[in-house]
Write a protein that holds these residues in place. Structure first.
Motif, short mmCIF file in Angstrom:
data_model
loop_
_atom_site.label_atom_id
_atom_site.label_comp_id
_atom_site.label_asym_id
_atom_site.label_seq_id
_atom_site.Cartn_x
_atom_site.Cartn_y
_atom_site.Cartn_z
N GLN A 248 0.97 -1.26 -0.23
CA GLN A 248 0.05 -0.03 0.13
C GLN A 248 0.83 1.14 -0.07
O GLN A 248 0.74 2.10 1.00
CB GLN A 248 -0.96 -0.09 1.06
CG GLN A 248 -2.02 -1.18 0.97
CD GLN A 248 -2.84 -1.25 2.30
OE1 GLN A 248 -2.40 -1.61 3.20
NE2 GLN A 248 -4.30 -0.77 2.04
N VAL A 249 1.70 1.45 -0.91
CA VAL A 249 2.46 2.60 -1.38
C VAL A 249 1.70 3.62 -1.98
O VAL A 249 0.79 3.53 -2.81
CB VAL A 249 3.73 2.43 -2.28
CG1 VAL A 249 4.46 3.79 -2.64
CG2 VAL A 249 4.61 1.30 -1.47
N VAL A 250 1.55 4.91 -1.31
CA VAL A 250 0.58 6.02 -1.62
C VAL A 250 1.53 7.02 -1.77
O VAL A 250 2.13 7.78 -0.74
CB VAL A 250 -0.67 6.18 -0.58
CG1 VAL A 250 -1.14 7.59 -0.91
CG2 VAL A 250 -1.34 5.04 -0.52
N TRP A 251 1.46 7.77 -3.02
CA TRP A 251 2.22 8.95 -3.42
C TRP A 251 1.18 10.23 -3.59
O TRP A 251 0.24 9.94 -4.57
CB TRP A 251 3.13 8.75 -4.72
CG TRP A 251 3.51 9.92 -4.98
CD1 TRP A 251 3.43 10.83 -6.18
CD2 TRP A 251 4.67 10.89 -4.27
NE1 TRP A 251 4.11 11.90 -6.19
CE2 TRP A 251 4.62 11.95 -5.12
CE3 TRP A 251 5.10 10.85 -3.29
CZ2 TRP A 251 5.61 12.98 -4.69
CZ3 TRP A 251 6.14 11.95 -2.52
CH2 TRP A 251 6.22 12.95 -3.57
N THR A 252 1.07 10.98 -2.79
CA THR A 252 0.09 12.18 -2.94
C THR A 252 1.11 13.45 -3.15
O THR A 252 1.62 13.98 -2.41
CB THR A 252 -0.89 12.24 -1.68
OG1 THR A 252 -1.21 11.06 -1.37
CG2 THR A 252 -1.72 13.27 -1.97
N PRO A 253 0.84 13.90 -4.48
CA PRO A 253 1.67 15.05 -5.00
C PRO A 253 1.21 15.97 -4.18
O PRO A 253 -0.16 16.33 -3.92
CB PRO A 253 1.44 15.31 -6.15
CG PRO A 253 1.11 13.74 -6.64
CD PRO A 253 0.51 13.28 -5.72
N SER A 254 1.90 17.21 -3.66
CA SER A 254 1.49 18.43 -2.96
C SER A 254 0.73 19.36 -4.28
O SER A 254 1.38 19.50 -5.33
CB SER A 254 2.46 19.35 -2.56
OG SER A 254 3.17 18.62 -1.46
N PRO A 255 -0.48 19.96 -3.81
CA PRO A 255 -0.92 20.90 -4.88
C PRO A 255 0.01 22.02 -4.96
O PRO A 255 0.84 22.35 -4.10
CB PRO A 255 -2.14 21.19 -4.19
CG PRO A 255 -2.12 21.14 -2.77
CD PRO A 255 -1.05 20.00 -2.67
N PRO A 256 0.02 22.99 -6.13
CA PRO A 256 0.94 23.75 -6.29
C PRO A 256 0.45 24.89 -5.45
O PRO A 256 -0.68 25.25 -5.07
CB PRO A 256 0.81 24.10 -7.79
CG PRO A 256 -0.55 23.93 -8.05
CD PRO A 256 -0.89 22.47 -7.26
N PRO A 257 1.15 25.78 -5.14
CA PRO A 257 1.13 27.13 -4.25
C PRO A 257 0.25 27.96 -4.90
O PRO A 257 0.28 28.22 -6.07
CB PRO A 257 2.28 27.60 -3.94
CG PRO A 257 3.21 27.22 -5.01
CD PRO A 257 2.81 26.01 -5.18
N THR A 258 -0.61 28.72 -4.07
CA THR A 258 -1.61 29.71 -4.55
C THR A 258 -0.83 31.11 -4.33
O THR A 258 -0.61 31.25 -3.10
CB THR A 258 -2.94 29.67 -4.31
OG1 THR A 258 -3.69 28.38 -4.78
CG2 THR A 258 -4.12 30.61 -4.66
N ILE A 259 -0.75 31.85 -5.35
CA ILE A 259 -0.02 33.37 -4.87
C ILE A 259 -1.31 34.02 -4.16
O ILE A 259 -2.42 34.50 -4.91
CB ILE A 259 0.36 34.11 -5.91
CG1 ILE A 259 1.76 33.31 -6.48
CG2 ILE A 259 0.92 35.58 -5.73
CD1 ILE A 259 2.46 33.86 -7.83
N THR A 260 -1.15 34.75 -3.04
CA THR A 260 -2.22 35.21 -2.41
C THR A 260 -2.06 36.83 -2.15
O THR A 260 -2.80 37.56 -1.83
CB THR A 260 -2.35 34.71 -0.78
OG1 THR A 260 -1.13 34.97 -0.28
CG2 THR A 260 -2.71 33.41 -0.81
N THR A 261 -0.92 37.40 -2.66
CA THR A 261 -0.43 38.65 -2.90
C THR A 261 -1.47 39.31 -3.89
O THR A 261 -1.61 38.85 -5.05
CB THR A 261 1.07 39.08 -3.32
OG1 THR A 261 1.91 38.43 -2.50
CG2 THR A 261 1.49 40.71 -3.38
#
Length: 194
Positions: free
Chosen positions: A131-144
């Motif tokens: 049960q190897v699970v790879w969950t990529p991080s979502p890209p950052p959202t620029i809040t400026t």
């Protein structure tokens, strides 16, 4: 005739490509599993030998997996590495245990390795991973806010850039063009006197 179980199937990780090597290859099997279906097992090796499987990820994310081992306590080990750096190992006779690791951005090699010392054997003399699970991080959202505030010639200007999500720390850079004369980008702050 029994068809072999591919490692990506045994590990429940169809999105990852696994290679195997050392003195004997890892293989998919159904005798010892965490999920009740299948799991990967290290190859049969002798004293002072290793059996490994590995995959590469190319972005930040979270890796989780289940593993167990049955071997000579302390001397033979099931190990987990990221880019050749040993993060954790188990030894002896363990039950299934879940591990989870945050992987930073960039390309990284993830390796599970069963390793025997020069003498002795105990238990089933192997390790299992399931049960190897790879969950990529979502890209950052620029809040400026965009566009940035307008500056005035010969007046101090400073704007702090901000983002959320993704994997910190963030690196800020100009995508194209250049800042007006007198302004610079240092860390996440654009400042100066234009």
């Amino acid at each position: 005739h029994v068809e072999p179980i591919p490692l990506s199937t045994a590990l429940d990780a169809a999105e990852l490509t696994f290679t195997t090597g050392g003195d004997a290859d890892w293989f998919g099997q159904t005798a010892t599993t965490h999920d009740g279906v299948d799991a990967a097992r290290s190859g049969a090796i002798g004293s002072s030998q290793t059996s490994y499987m590995e995959t590469t990820v190319s972005e930040s994310g979270i890796l989780t997996f289940w593993w167990k081992v049955s071997c000579e306590k302390s001397f033979d080990q099931l190990r987990f590495y990221v880019d050749g750096n040993l993060l954790v190992w188990i030894s002896g006779s363990t039950d299934w245990e879940q591990k989870s690791y945050k992987i930073q951005s960039g390309s990284h090699t993830l390796r599970w390795e069963y390793r025997k010392d020069a003498f002795g054997s105990s238990g089933e003399d192997c390790g299992w991973v399931d049960q190897v699970v790879w969950t990529p991080s979502p890209p950052p959202t620029i809040t400026t806010p965009s566009p940035l505030p307008v500056g005035t010639v010969d007046s101090a200007y400073s704007v702090t850039l901000a983002a959320s999500g993704g994997t910190e720390p963030y690196t800020w850079a100009l995508d194209s063009g250049s800042l007006p004369d007198g302004l610079s980008l240092v860390g996440n702050v654009i400042s100066g006197i234009p």
